[in-house]
Design an enzyme around this catalytic site. Structure first.
Site, short mmCIF file in Angstrom:
data_model
loop_
_atom_site.label_atom_id
_atom_site.label_comp_id
_atom_site.label_asym_id
_atom_site.label_seq_id
_atom_site.Cartn_x
_atom_site.Cartn_y
_atom_site.Cartn_z
N PHE A 172 4.82 1.04 5.68
CA PHE A 172 3.88 0.49 4.71
C PHE A 172 2.95 1.56 4.13
O PHE A 172 1.86 1.24 3.65
CB PHE A 172 3.06 -0.66 5.31
CG PHE A 172 3.89 -1.79 5.83
CD1 PHE A 172 4.56 -2.64 4.97
CD2 PHE A 172 4.01 -2.01 7.20
CE1 PHE A 172 5.34 -3.68 5.44
CE2 PHE A 172 4.78 -3.06 7.68
CZ PHE A 172 5.46 -3.90 6.80
N ILE A 179 -1.86 2.56 1.39
CA ILE A 179 -1.39 1.71 2.48
C ILE A 179 -1.20 0.28 1.98
O ILE A 179 -2.11 -0.31 1.39
CB ILE A 179 -2.39 1.72 3.65
CG1 ILE A 179 -2.54 3.14 4.19
CG2 ILE A 179 -1.95 0.77 4.76
CD1 ILE A 179 -3.70 3.32 5.13
N CYS A 180 -0.01 -0.24 2.21
CA CYS A 180 0.32 -1.61 1.81
C CYS A 180 -0.11 -2.56 2.91
O CYS A 180 0.60 -2.76 3.90
CB CYS A 180 1.83 -1.72 1.56
SG CYS A 180 2.38 -3.40 1.21
N MET A 181 -1.30 -3.14 2.74
CA MET A 181 -1.84 -4.01 3.77
C MET A 181 -2.75 -5.04 3.09
O MET A 181 -3.71 -4.68 2.41
CB MET A 181 -2.62 -3.18 4.80
CG MET A 181 -2.76 -3.80 6.15
SD MET A 181 -3.17 -2.56 7.43
CE MET A 181 -4.84 -2.16 6.99
N LEU A 236 0.72 -2.05 -6.43
CA LEU A 236 1.21 -2.87 -5.32
C LEU A 236 0.48 -4.21 -5.25
O LEU A 236 1.10 -5.25 -5.02
CB LEU A 236 1.03 -2.09 -4.02
CG LEU A 236 1.32 -2.87 -2.73
CD1 LEU A 236 2.17 -2.05 -1.80
CD2 LEU A 236 0.00 -3.25 -2.04
#
Length: 253
Positions: A172, A179-181, A236
């Site tokens: 991620f 950061i993909c969160m 994103l």
């Protein structure tokens, strides 16, 4: 038409077509007021009526209203700054207390250039059985360095966080170290979340996403910077707002 009638018509035409200079010097009637003369001068100089009207003195009531709104906006900003400062001071003190009480803390924190609103977080421990932990041991890398920036409206908005080093593939982690969160987005954030919760969520996510230390050198066309990370994160968020999010929970870590 009599001679008297002709004289009246001629006088009317002279009055209608007399020059603006004469109007300026004429003190009688509405056109003789200072404001009217100012509008006529601006008209001759090519100033629009809206600009001319804006230059006229405003009423005391309107001026007071503008000042009141400005004072209210300043007060809101000052309160938000105080809330952000108090919250970060409290969290920093608690994290430093935990660091001092543990011989091997999970993560450590330091301010960037003594700036309370910008932190470097060194994540020293992740799941020791993960492939990423194996990469770190093999390459003699002691920690994952994270960069956190806290916005003016924190804690009511999330910090921006990115990985600085090492370069991580998958897990991620995106271009520029973004950061993909979901927790880091306005929709997924809650003011009760702490910096510790954010860091521990990342530790779980990077392992869950099968992150690995990148071995190959980066391509020259791929910029690794904060600007690139911010662009990747905005893109994103738009995508996931449309299609939904899937991230591991804290219990998975």
């Amino acid at each position: 038409m009599t001679s008297r009638s002709k004289e009246k018509v001629a006088a009317a035409f002279r009055k209608l077509f007399r020059s603006p200079e004469k109007l300026d010097n004429d003190g009688a009637g509405p056109s003789g007021s200072p404001a009217r003369r100012g509008l006529l001068r601006r008209h001759r100089d090519g100033v629009s009526p809206a600009e001319a009207a804006a230059s006229l003195p405003s009423s005391p009531g309107a001026t007071a209203m503008v000042k009141k709104k400005a004072a209210g906006a300043n007060e809101v900003r000052e309160r938000a700054a105080a809330v952000r400062t108090r919250r970060l001071m409290k969290e920093l003190k608690e994290i430093q207390r935990l660091q001092d009480s543990r011989p091997e803390p999970i993560f450590t924190v330091e301010l960037v250039n003594d700036n309370l609103f910008e932190w470097h977080v060194r994540l020293h421990q992740i799941d020791p059985e993960s492939e990423l932990a194996g990469d770190l041991r093999e390459l003699h890398i002691s920690h994952i360095l994270l960069h956190l920036i806290f916005p003016e409206n924190f804690p009511f908005a999330p910090p921006f966080m990115r990985v600085i080093e090492p370069r991580i593939e998958k897990g991620f982690v995106m271009e520029g170290g973004a950061i993909c969160m979901e927790l880091l987005t306005p929709r997924g954030w809650a003011s009760a979340y702490t910096v510790e919760a954010v860091v521990m969520q990342f530790a779980a996510s990077v392992v869950k996403g099968q992150g690995r230390v990148a071995r190959a050198p980066p391509r020259p066309s791929r910029e690794f910077s904060r600007r690139r990370a911010e662009e990747a994160f905005r893109s994103l968020v738009k995508t996931h707002d449309k299609y939904g999010w899937v991230t591991p929970s804290l219990s998975d870590g």
